[in-house]
Structures are given as structure tokens and as C-alpha cells.
Design an enzyme around this catalytic site. Structure first.
Site, PDB file in Angstrom:
ATOM      1  N   GLU A 106       0.861  -1.179   0.000  1.00 52.83           N
ATOM      2  CA  GLU A 106       0.000   0.000   0.000  1.00 52.83           C
ATOM      3  C   GLU A 106       0.896   1.227   0.000  1.00 52.83           C
ATOM      4  OE1 GLU A 106      -0.522  -2.316   2.511  1.00 52.83           O
ATOM      5  OE2 GLU A 106      -2.311  -3.257   1.657  1.00 52.83           O
ATOM      6  N   ASN A 111       1.776   9.904  -2.811  1.00 57.63           N
ATOM      7  CA  ASN A 111       3.219   9.621  -2.787  1.00 57.63           C
ATOM      8  C   ASN A 111       3.714   9.191  -4.171  1.00 57.63           C
ATOM      9  OD1 ASN A 111       5.832   8.960  -2.165  1.00 57.63           O
ATOM     10  ND2 ASN A 111       5.318   7.705  -0.376  1.00 57.63           N
ATOM     11  N   TYR A 118       8.055   2.057  -7.469  1.00 60.42           N
ATOM     12  CA  TYR A 118       7.413   0.732  -7.526  1.00 60.42           C
ATOM     13  C   TYR A 118       7.047   0.346  -8.960  1.00 60.42           C
ATOM     14  CZ  TYR A 118       7.038   1.639  -2.523  1.00 60.42           C
ATOM     15  OH  TYR A 118       7.330   1.936  -1.217  1.00 60.42           O
TER      16      TYR A 118
END
Ligand SMILES: CC(C)(COP(=O)(O)OP(=O)(O)OC[C@H]1O[C@@H](n2cnc3c(N)ncnc32)[C@H](O)[C@@H]1OP(=O)(O)O)[C@@H](O)C(=O)NCCC(=O)NCCS
Length: 163
Positions: A106, A111, A118
Site C-alpha cells: 500500500e 506519494n 514501484y
């Protein structure tokens, strides 16, 4: 040139990790939380040193063939120097070594820096957890088939880029 080292996070790192947490998060993990995490048998925590000082850390929870990233943090003064990438390479490698086939986490919807990191590891958003954080929703990100040759080739490209 700075010496960078990735290794297992140990209880001796907790004091330095708490200091990084306090610099980064309004609700930092306490020493107790770190100690509890390290005691769990299905966790892997990695520490990243720059010149023998803790500069970042990250952790994984392993459940069946899924790995769940619990935290990835780089100290503010060390950001955008690819340390987050190194931590992710270590965590993904550990996940595969432990038999994981997919990876999830999560991340705050705001962000964008972490989400970009990621995405480089093939993680894609699959949904939102409403009010996961006290003040914000979480984006749920996943990558599947991390045990395949294709995924290993993706990691090789990231690793080569670091060199
Ligand atoms: C997210 C975090 C770990 C990234 O660490 P980092 O060492 O700065 O990351 P890297 O230098 O390896 O950056 C890797 C990629 O992430 C993205 N990225 C990192 N910082 C970024 C920023 N400020 N803005 C946009 N993209 C960013 C870029 O795609 C970057 O690739 P590039 O180097 O080719 O440009 C770091 O910003 C951090 O600790 N943030 C606070 C804690 C946090 O939010 N953790 C994630 C919780 S889910």
C-alpha cells in the site's frame, strides 16, 4: 566515493531506524514496532548503509506465495541516489528466494515518488483502500510472476542501470 552496503536489519539498527522514521513520518514506528516485526518468523528486514551508517531500510511480510512490503524508507539526505532502488532489488530478491510469486504493498495516493519507484519494479495499481492512513487513502499495488525469467530479466535491467 561512498561505500554502500545492503545487509540484514538487526535489533542493533533500531535506534538509528527510529531516528530516520522520526525525520520522515508524522507517526513514526516506535522501537517496539521494529522489535515486534523482527520477532516474526515470516518477515525479512534489510538495512542499507552508506559509509557504515544506516541510510535506509525496508521490510517484507511473507504469506504463502505472496510477499507484502511493509516499509521502504530512505533518509531524506540520501534520497534520489538510487538507494530506494537498491532496497527494492534486495527486497524483491529476498521475496523470490523465499518462494514468493507476487508482491504487493500500500502507498499513499499522494506519494508519487514511491509510486514511480514501484512502477519500475513492474508494480501496478489495482485498487484503493479508503482511509487506510489516518488522513489519506492508499493505492494498492501488485506485481505477479516475480518468480519467472521475464521478471528476472527486468531486475537485471534495473541492476545494470545502477552499475
Ligand atoms: C520512496 C523512497 C524510498 C525513494 O527512495 P530514493 O532512494 O530517493 O529512490 P531512488 O533514487 O532509487 O529512485 C528510484 C525511482 O523512484 C522515482 N523517484 C524517486 N524519488 C522521486 C521524486 N522525488 N519524484 C519523482 N520520482 C521519484 C524515480 O522514478 C526514480 O527513478 P530515477 O532514478 O530513474 O529517476 C524515498 O523517497 C522515501 O524514503 N520516501 C519516504 C518514505 C516513503 O514514502 N516510503 C514509501 C512508503 S510506501
Amino acid at each position: 566515493m561512498a561505500t554502500i552496503g545492503l545487509r540484514a536489519f538487526t535489533p542493533d539498527d533500531i535506534v538509528a531506524a527510529e531516528a530516520i522514521e522520526r525525520a520522515v513520518y508524522p507517526q513514526p514506528w516506535s522501537a517496539r514496532v521494529f522489535a515486534d516485526e523482527l520477532e516474526q518468523s515470516n518477515r525479512v528486514y534489510l538495512a542499507l548503509d552508506v559509509d557504515d551508517h544506516l541510510a535506509g531500510f525496508g521490510g517484507l511480510m511473507l504469506v504463502g506465495d505472496e510477499a507484502h512490503i511493509t516499509t521502504v524508507v530512505v533518509a531524506p539526505e540520501h534520497r534520489q541516489g538510487r538507494l530506494g532502488t537498491r532496497l527494492m532489488l534486495g527486497l524483491v530478491g529476498a521475496a523470490v528466494d523465499h518462494g514468493a510469486r507476487s508482491l504487493t504493498l500500500e502507498v499513499r495516493t499522494s506519494n508519487l515518488a514511491a509510486q514511480a519507484l514501484y512502477r519500475r519494479f513492474g508494480m501496478a495499481p489495482v485498487g484503493v483502500r479508503k482511509q487506510y492512513y489516518r488522513d489519506e487513502d492508499a493505492l494498492i499495488m501488485w506485481v505477479h510472476d516475480i518468480d519467472t525469467d521475464d521478471y528476472a530479466a527486468r531486475l537485471d535491467v534495473i541492476r545494470e542501470d545502477l552499475a
